[in-house]
Structures are given as C-alpha cells and as structure tokens.
Write an enzyme that holds these catalytic residues in place. Structure first.
Site, PDB file in Angstrom:
ATOM      1  N   GLU A  16       0.850  -1.198   0.000  1.00  0.00           N
ATOM      2  CA  GLU A  16       0.000   0.000   0.000  1.00  0.00           C
ATOM      3  C   GLU A  16       0.879   1.238   0.000  1.00  0.00           C
ATOM      4  O   GLU A  16       2.100   1.144   0.162  1.00  0.00           O
ATOM      5  CB  GLU A  16      -0.934  -0.016   1.226  1.00  0.00           C
ATOM      6  CG  GLU A  16      -1.975  -1.119   1.141  1.00  0.00           C
ATOM      7  CD  GLU A  16      -2.891  -1.191   2.355  1.00  0.00           C
ATOM      8  OE1 GLU A  16      -2.981  -0.224   3.107  1.00  0.00           O
ATOM      9  OE2 GLU A  16      -3.513  -2.252   2.535  1.00  0.00           O
ATOM     10  N   ARG A  28      -0.701   8.683   1.584  1.00  0.00           N
ATOM     11  CA  ARG A  28      -2.098   9.049   1.336  1.00  0.00           C
ATOM     12  C   ARG A  28      -2.384  10.534   1.258  1.00  0.00           C
ATOM     13  O   ARG A  28      -3.216  10.975   0.487  1.00  0.00           O
ATOM     14  CB  ARG A  28      -2.935   8.502   2.480  1.00  0.00           C
ATOM     15  CG  ARG A  28      -3.725   7.358   2.029  1.00  0.00           C
ATOM     16  CD  ARG A  28      -4.477   6.781   3.149  1.00  0.00           C
ATOM     17  NE  ARG A  28      -4.381   5.347   2.988  1.00  0.00           N
ATOM     18  CZ  ARG A  28      -4.880   4.491   3.828  1.00  0.00           C
ATOM     19  NH1 ARG A  28      -5.492   4.920   4.912  1.00  0.00           N
ATOM     20  NH2 ARG A  28      -4.769   3.209   3.603  1.00  0.00           N
TER      21      ARG A  28
HETATM   22  P1  FAD Z   1     -13.860   0.394  15.846  1.00  0.00           P
HETATM   23  O1  FAD Z   1     -13.530  -0.824  15.126  1.00  0.00           O
HETATM   24  O2  FAD Z   1     -14.496   1.479  15.084  1.00  0.00           O
HETATM   25  O3  FAD Z   1     -14.823   0.019  17.055  1.00  0.00           O
HETATM   26  C1  FAD Z   1     -15.410   1.027  17.830  1.00  0.00           C
HETATM   27  C2  FAD Z   1     -16.484   0.399  18.672  1.00  0.00           C
HETATM   28  O4  FAD Z   1     -16.936   1.307  19.648  1.00  0.00           O
HETATM   29  C3  FAD Z   1     -17.717  -0.025  17.900  1.00  0.00           C
HETATM   30  O5  FAD Z   1     -18.123  -1.265  18.401  1.00  0.00           O
HETATM   31  C4  FAD Z   1     -18.745   1.043  18.263  1.00  0.00           C
HETATM   32  O6  FAD Z   1     -20.080   0.633  18.160  1.00  0.00           O
HETATM   33  C5  FAD Z   1     -18.351   1.299  19.693  1.00  0.00           C
HETATM   34  N1  FAD Z   1     -18.775   2.589  20.248  1.00  0.00           N
HETATM   35  C6  FAD Z   1     -18.500   3.824  19.771  1.00  0.00           C
HETATM   36  N2  FAD Z   1     -19.009   4.746  20.600  1.00  0.00           N
HETATM   37  C7  FAD Z   1     -19.592   4.087  21.622  1.00  0.00           C
HETATM   38  C8  FAD Z   1     -20.296   4.485  22.792  1.00  0.00           C
HETATM   39  N3  FAD Z   1     -20.527   5.769  23.088  1.00  0.00           N
HETATM   40  N4  FAD Z   1     -20.764   3.525  23.625  1.00  0.00           N
HETATM   41  C9  FAD Z   1     -20.598   2.212  23.345  1.00  0.00           C
HETATM   42  N5  FAD Z   1     -19.955   1.788  22.242  1.00  0.00           N
HETATM   43  C10 FAD Z   1     -19.453   2.706  21.407  1.00  0.00           C
HETATM   44  N6  FAD Z   1      -6.890   0.098   9.102  1.00  0.00           N
HETATM   45  C11 FAD Z   1      -5.881  -0.739   8.842  1.00  0.00           C
HETATM   46  O7  FAD Z   1      -4.920  -0.824   9.602  1.00  0.00           O
HETATM   47  N7  FAD Z   1      -5.953  -1.544   7.735  1.00  0.00           N
HETATM   48  C12 FAD Z   1      -6.986  -1.501   6.857  1.00  0.00           C
HETATM   49  O8  FAD Z   1      -7.013  -2.244   5.899  1.00  0.00           O
HETATM   50  C13 FAD Z   1      -8.036  -0.595   7.104  1.00  0.00           C
HETATM   51  N8  FAD Z   1      -9.076  -0.477   6.248  1.00  0.00           N
HETATM   52  C14 FAD Z   1     -10.130   0.325   6.570  1.00  0.00           C
HETATM   53  C15 FAD Z   1     -11.242   0.384   5.738  1.00  0.00           C
HETATM   54  C16 FAD Z   1     -12.349   1.135   6.094  1.00  0.00           C
HETATM   55  C17 FAD Z   1     -13.542   1.200   5.172  1.00  0.00           C
HETATM   56  C18 FAD Z   1     -12.346   1.858   7.305  1.00  0.00           C
HETATM   57  C19 FAD Z   1     -13.535   2.671   7.717  1.00  0.00           C
HETATM   58  C20 FAD Z   1     -11.222   1.839   8.125  1.00  0.00           C
HETATM   59  C21 FAD Z   1     -10.108   1.084   7.764  1.00  0.00           C
HETATM   60  N9  FAD Z   1      -8.979   1.045   8.580  1.00  0.00           N
HETATM   61  C22 FAD Z   1      -7.960   0.193   8.280  1.00  0.00           C
HETATM   62  C23 FAD Z   1      -8.960   1.712   9.862  1.00  0.00           C
HETATM   63  C24 FAD Z   1      -9.296   0.688  10.944  1.00  0.00           C
HETATM   64  O9  FAD Z   1     -10.281  -0.186  10.481  1.00  0.00           O
HETATM   65  C25 FAD Z   1      -9.781   1.339  12.201  1.00  0.00           C
HETATM   66  O10 FAD Z   1      -8.930   2.383  12.573  1.00  0.00           O
HETATM   67  C26 FAD Z   1      -9.830   0.323  13.333  1.00  0.00           C
HETATM   68  O11 FAD Z   1     -10.600  -0.768  12.948  1.00  0.00           O
HETATM   69  C27 FAD Z   1     -10.382   0.958  14.585  1.00  0.00           C
HETATM   70  O12 FAD Z   1     -10.593  -0.035  15.532  1.00  0.00           O
HETATM   71  P2  FAD Z   1     -11.180   0.368  16.943  1.00  0.00           P
HETATM   72  O13 FAD Z   1     -11.339  -0.886  17.698  1.00  0.00           O
HETATM   73  O14 FAD Z   1     -10.376   1.461  17.514  1.00  0.00           O
HETATM   74  O15 FAD Z   1     -12.603   1.017  16.599  1.00  0.00           O
HETATM   75  C1  SIN Z   2      -7.253   0.408   2.497  1.00  0.00           C
HETATM   76  O1  SIN Z   2      -7.479  -0.788   2.344  1.00  0.00           O
HETATM   77  O2  SIN Z   2      -6.947   1.180   1.593  1.00  0.00           O
HETATM   78  C2  SIN Z   2      -7.370   0.973   3.864  1.00  0.00           C
HETATM   79  C3  SIN Z   2      -6.141   0.721   4.585  1.00  0.00           C
HETATM   80  C4  SIN Z   2      -6.041   1.612   5.777  1.00  0.00           C
HETATM   81  O3  SIN Z   2      -6.875   2.483   6.012  1.00  0.00           O
HETATM   82  O4  SIN Z   2      -5.053   1.449   6.493  1.00  0.00           O
END
Ligand code: FAD
Ligand code: SIN
Length: 540
Positions: free
Chosen positions: A115, A290
């Site tokens: 990437e 990016r």
């Molecule tokens: P999340 O996975 O967003 O989980 C947050 C949780 O908190 C959810 O369950 C939500 O419901 C809960 N929540 C929120 N507020 C509250 C509240 N007030 N009370 C109770 N529950 C609450 N990153 C990479 O490294 N590689 C990738 O390939 C990649 N691809 C991506 C593709 C997309 C389309 C997106 C959107 C993001 C991508 N990212 C990627 C970024 C990565 O997915 C996220 O940064 C990461 O998954 C965040 O994980 P997290 O556990 O911090 O939050």
């Molecule tokens: C992607 O697959 O392009 C998302 C990867 C990332 O947000 O790290």
C-alpha cells in the site's frame, strides 16, 4: 441488565476493545464490553487492506519504522514507532491462534499486499475483507470467555470520577482524580444506567461521521474522544484527519472504499482525459503516502472541473481481480462497473483520525483508571499522517500492553464503597424539537466538509469555528432540557470533535502531513504536536 459492577468496562467492540477485553479476562478480571449497536458494528469490520507487520525475510523492522516515520512527516514519536513495529509479530501470532487465516500464495507463504508509503510488501490480509475476518475471530473468542459480559445497544455517555462524588469541578486536575464508573444509555429500555468499575477503556474508534462524506460506518461519532475531553484529559493532533484518496464515487454520503491495495497491485489513477497524473506529484507516484495522493486528486478535480478521477486496474484479468478483491469486484459490479474492463470513478472521503485521546505506550491517559486504545487514542505512532494499515497493528499492540498495565493498576487501586451519583433526567421528549437534531447534524457535517477538508485556510477555519460554536450552544441547551437518546448523544459528541479538529487546525501555523493550509504552505523547523485540554467547569 443484572450486575452493573465490574473490574473493567470496555467501551467499544472493534479490534481494540475486543482484543483488550480478551487479555484482561485471561488475567481473571471481570469485564463488561459496552457497545452502542450490535457487536460487529465497527470500523474494524470494514477494514479491507490488512495489517502492516514484518513477517517476511525480505522485510525488516528498520524499513517498517522508516516508512512510518516518513509518512508521519516529522511528528511521529520514534520510540513508540519502534516498539509497536517490533511487537507486531507476537500480536499477529495471537490472531492466528484465534483461528484467523491470512491469505496465502500457492507456495504456502503469506500473500503480502502493498500500500501507499510502504517500501516493501508487508500487508497481511484476508482477501479484501480483513477486518470482517478479524472481528469474527475476536468475537468468537469473546463468546467463549466466562469473564466477559457483552452488553449490546448500551451507549457509553460519560465517565464518573471520584472528583464528581466529592463535588470537585468537572475536568479539574484529572491526574489527582480517578475513574469509578460510567453513565450509559440502555438504548432498548431508553434508560440511563450507572456502571461501577475502577477502570474504563475507551475503544470507541473513529470520527468519520463528523464529515459529510466518509468511509466510516454510522457508529464513528468520536464518542470516546469527547468523553475523555469532558473529563479533562488532553486530546492531541486532531487536525490530522486522513482522507482516503479512493472511494467509489456515488451520491451516497457513506462512501465505499476502494482499497489502496488495488493500487498496490498496479492500479493507476487517471484524470478524465486519461492522463496518469500521479508521476507529476510524487516520486512514488500512485503509491505515494495518502495525504499526497488525496491532495493530488483534489487538485486534478479542481483543475479539470470533474467530480471524480478514475482508477484503472483493467490490465489485470477478471479472474485475478475476483480472487484478490472479491468484495470490491462485487460491489462495483452492483454499481454497473466491471473493474476488469471499466475504470472506477473515485473521490477522496474522510477516513481516519490520526489524533485522539493522548495516551502512553501502555494506553494510559493522565486520568488514573482511564485507558484508551485503537483509533480513539493518540499514541504518537501516526504523527501527521498514518501509514496505511498501521491502524489495526497499533490497536492490537496497545490493547495488549494496556491490558497488562490495567492488571497492575487493579492490584493497587482502592475499592472502597462509594455511592455513585444517579443520573438526573432533566426533561421528557419533545417531538416538535427533534428537527433541531437532524438540522444541526446536517449543518455540522457540511460545515466540516466545506471548511475543514483536504485544503484549508485560516478564514475557512474561523468560519467553521463560529458556526460550530452556535451549534454547540444550541445542543448544550437541548441536552439540559430533554431526555437523552442516541442521536442527541452522538451529535453532542460530534460537535465536541469538530471543535477539537478546528482548534488544533487553527493552532498549527504550517502545512504538514494531512494538514494543508494555503495561508501557511510551508513546514516549521521545530514542529510540536497540537494539544487541547478542556478548562474545568464550575460545576461537578
Ligand atoms: P472500531 O472498530 O471502530 O470500534 C469502535 C467500537 O466502539 C464499535 O463497536 C462502536 O459501536 C463502539 N462505540 C462507539 N461509541 C460508543 C459508545 N458511546 N458507547 C458504546 N460503544 C461505542 N486500518 C488498517 O490498519 N488496515 C486496513 O485495511 C483498514 N481499512 C479500513 C477500511 C475502512 C472502510 C475503514 C472505515 C477503516 C479502515 N482502517 C484500516 C482503519 C481501521 O479499520 C480502524 O482504525 C480500526 O478498525 C479501529 O478499531 P477500533 O477498535 O479502535 O474502533
Ligand atoms: C485500504 O485498504 O486502503 C485501507 C487501509 C487503511 O486504512 O489502512
């Protein structure tokens, strides 16, 4: 809801919350995971590209560190980068032990993706649905743990500290205060309940919903960042909002991601006349970091007046694309595009928050008992621009380290009986006034999109600040006059997040990484992270 007393409350059920809960539970602690919708509703579930991690003999830690530092444009904390990169393989091994099967080549070796900003192939993936596979693997483990209670449709509202019970002004010197519980909305019962616990992990993920167009699902409303800020905890680097360069152009506000891994396999960005323009913007062309690619697309769209640019992967066979990117292939097909034959119309959209709640490398905040990890936290790994696929890696490493730190904290924190203050409901529902919420929600997201986007100016930031302050006042009044529900709570949090982004952006008098302003186009020689901390309220 039976008992509301736990050792640890985890707010969020994405990769950060689930992996943290598993490690804490394995230490014998009683954990509740509060999640505001269904367990799998998370940004994690949508991750496509994969997890950046050094696993091959052709790669090395130094190269991953260097790429992360280069992408971060002078603002990464190098110690944090080194530790997270080095700890990656152990955390990946755990995921594999949980049953996660990363894609492999025919010879059995990992099929490593590439990437933007990565000088090597190092992205472990499960085709183009890595996040879904991770989420499923972790949820399966959580369901097996006798120490974990998952409370779906339970919306964390605010942290309760010892200081509140003692009548200290809210947010005053959090360092000498500590966590004792949380208010949460039981969404189905429409009732606020009080949880008691000496430790809370903020794992609430991203803030994408603060912008009109985003790759993030609806849950991404920055609740944890807003909660921590209200509790007086510093929030840092909020101006560094990552806009993903390539999302499928459509009339939807929710933008479908076309993974950067597609460019990693050779896709080329072209403007509408067909010119492959990225070579004019960066030596790494389509695989530049990016921030560079998103700005280049923005510039091309402005230059040509076109509403999108084109992503061209048509030199690959349909078979290959179906195998490597089955989800993207199918989704585009649904939109009338065969990606093996048609160029894909793409536009940038808000994707990732590089800033967040300031934490140590062990996920500790300055408020004893409050931990944060995942996208809601700011550890210093990403600096001014996150290297692709470093987010899932960071969440895994910090969740593990945080869980260890929590164990030590629980051994020493006093557990005296304290009567937690009940929630006061200030009013009923007023259906006629609901329009205030939907109108302000739209206005906020459009303001952020129009004035605090990829290219900024001081004037636009100040305009945004004025409008957001008006919205904040209206919602403040509303909050104290009516009963709360999810959309009011989310809007209240989004307004805080918007204020923090604008405040950090106004503080930064330079252009660096993801923050580009026409009024200060150059970099300062001695950059500092931006940091915002709330002034204490007069009332508890
Ligand atoms: P999340 O996975 O967003 O989980 C947050 C949780 O908190 C959810 O369950 C939500 O419901 C809960 N929540 C929120 N507020 C509250 C509240 N007030 N009370 C109770 N529950 C609450 N990153 C990479 O490294 N590689 C990738 O390939 C990649 N691809 C991506 C593709 C997309 C389309 C997106 C959107 C993001 C991508 N990212 C990627 C970024 C990565 O997915 C996220 O940064 C990461 O998954 C965040 O994980 P997290 O556990 O911090 O939050
Ligand atoms: C992607 O697959 O392009 C998302 C990867 C990332 O947000 O790290």
């Amino acid at each position: 809801m039976s008992s509301r007393i736990f050792d640890v409350l985890v707010v969020g059920s994405g990769i950060a919350g689930l992996s943290f809960a598993l490690t804490v539970a394995a230490q014998g602690r009683r954990v509740a995971i509060l999640t505001k919708k269904n367990s799998a509703d998370s940004n994690t579930n949508y991750a496509q590209g994969g997890v950046a991690c050094v696993t091959s003999e052709q790669d090395d830690f130094e190269s991953h560190v260097r790429d992360t530092l280069d992408a971060g444009d002078g603002l990464c904390d190098e110690k944090v980068v080194r530790e997270i990169v080095a700890e990656g393989p152990a955390r990946i091994q755990e995921l594999i032990e949980f049953g996660l099967a990363f894609s492999r080549q025919e010879n059995g070796e990992y099929d490593l993706g590439r990437e933007g900003g990565h000088s090597r192939r190092r992205i472990l993936h499960v085709k183009d649905m890595t996040g879904k596979a991770i989420e499923e693997a972790l949820l399966t483990q959580v369901a097996r743990s006798p120490h974990i209670t998952v409370l779906e449709h339970t919306f964390g509202i605010d942290i309760i500290t010892r200081g509140k019970v003692e009548g200290r002004p809210k947010g005053e010197s959090p360092e000498s205060d500590r966590v004792i519980g949380m208010y949460a909305l039981d969404v189905h019962a429409n009732k606020v309940v009080v949880f008691e616990a000496p430790v809370i992990l903020i794992a609430t993920g991203g803030i994408g919903q603060v912008y009109l167009y985003s790759t993030n699902p609806e849950i991404a409303t920055g609740d944890g960042v807003a909660m921590a800020y209200r509790a007086g905890v510093p929030v840092a680097n909020m101006e560094f909002i990552q806009f993903h360069p390539t999302t499928l152009y459509s009339t939807d506000e929710k933008r479908f991601l076309i993974s950067e891994a597609v460019r990693g396999e050779g896709a080329v960005l072209r403007n509408l006349p067909g010119h492959a323009f990225m070579t004019e913007y960066h030596p790494q062309a389509d695989l530049a970091p990016r921030d560079v690619v998103a700005r280049a697309i923005d510039a091309e769209m402005k230059k040509t007046g076109a509403p999108y640019v084109l992503l061209d992967i048509t030199d690959h066979s349909e078979e290959t694309l179906k195998r490597r990117f089955p989800n993207i292939y199918q989704r585009c097909l649904k939109n009338g595009l065969n990606i093996a034959e048609d160029r894909i119309p793409v536009v940038p959209a808000a994707h990732y928050n590089c800033g967040g709640v300031e934490t140590s490398l062990d996920a500790e905040t300055c408020l004893p008992g409050l931990f944060a990890c995942g996208e809601a936290a700011c550890t210093g790994l990403h600096g001014a621009n996150r290297l692709a696929s470093n987010s899932l890696l960071e969440a895994l490493v910090l969740a593990h380290r945080g869980a260890r730190a929590v164990d030590a904290y629980l051994d020493k924190v006093p557990r005296e009986e304290v009567a937690l203050p009940e929630w006061i409901d200030y009013g009923g529902h007023n259906e006629d006034e609901r329009v205030v919420i939907s109108h302000n929600w739209d206005e906020l997201r459009r303001t952020m999109w129009d004035y605090v986007g990829i290219v900024r100016s001081t004037r636009r930031l100040e305009r945004a600040r004025t409008r957001i302050r008006n919205l904040a006042q209206e919602i403040h009044d509303y909050y104290w006059n009516f009963s709360v529900d999810s959309s009011l709570l989310e809007l209240r949090n989004l307004i805080v997040v918007a204020e923090l982004i604008v405040e950090c952006a106004i503080q930064r008098k330079e252009s660096r990484g993801l923050h580009f302003t026409i009024d200060h186009p150059n970099k300062l020689s001695y950059p500092e992270p931006s940091r915002v901390r709330r002034k204490p309220d007069k009332v508890p």
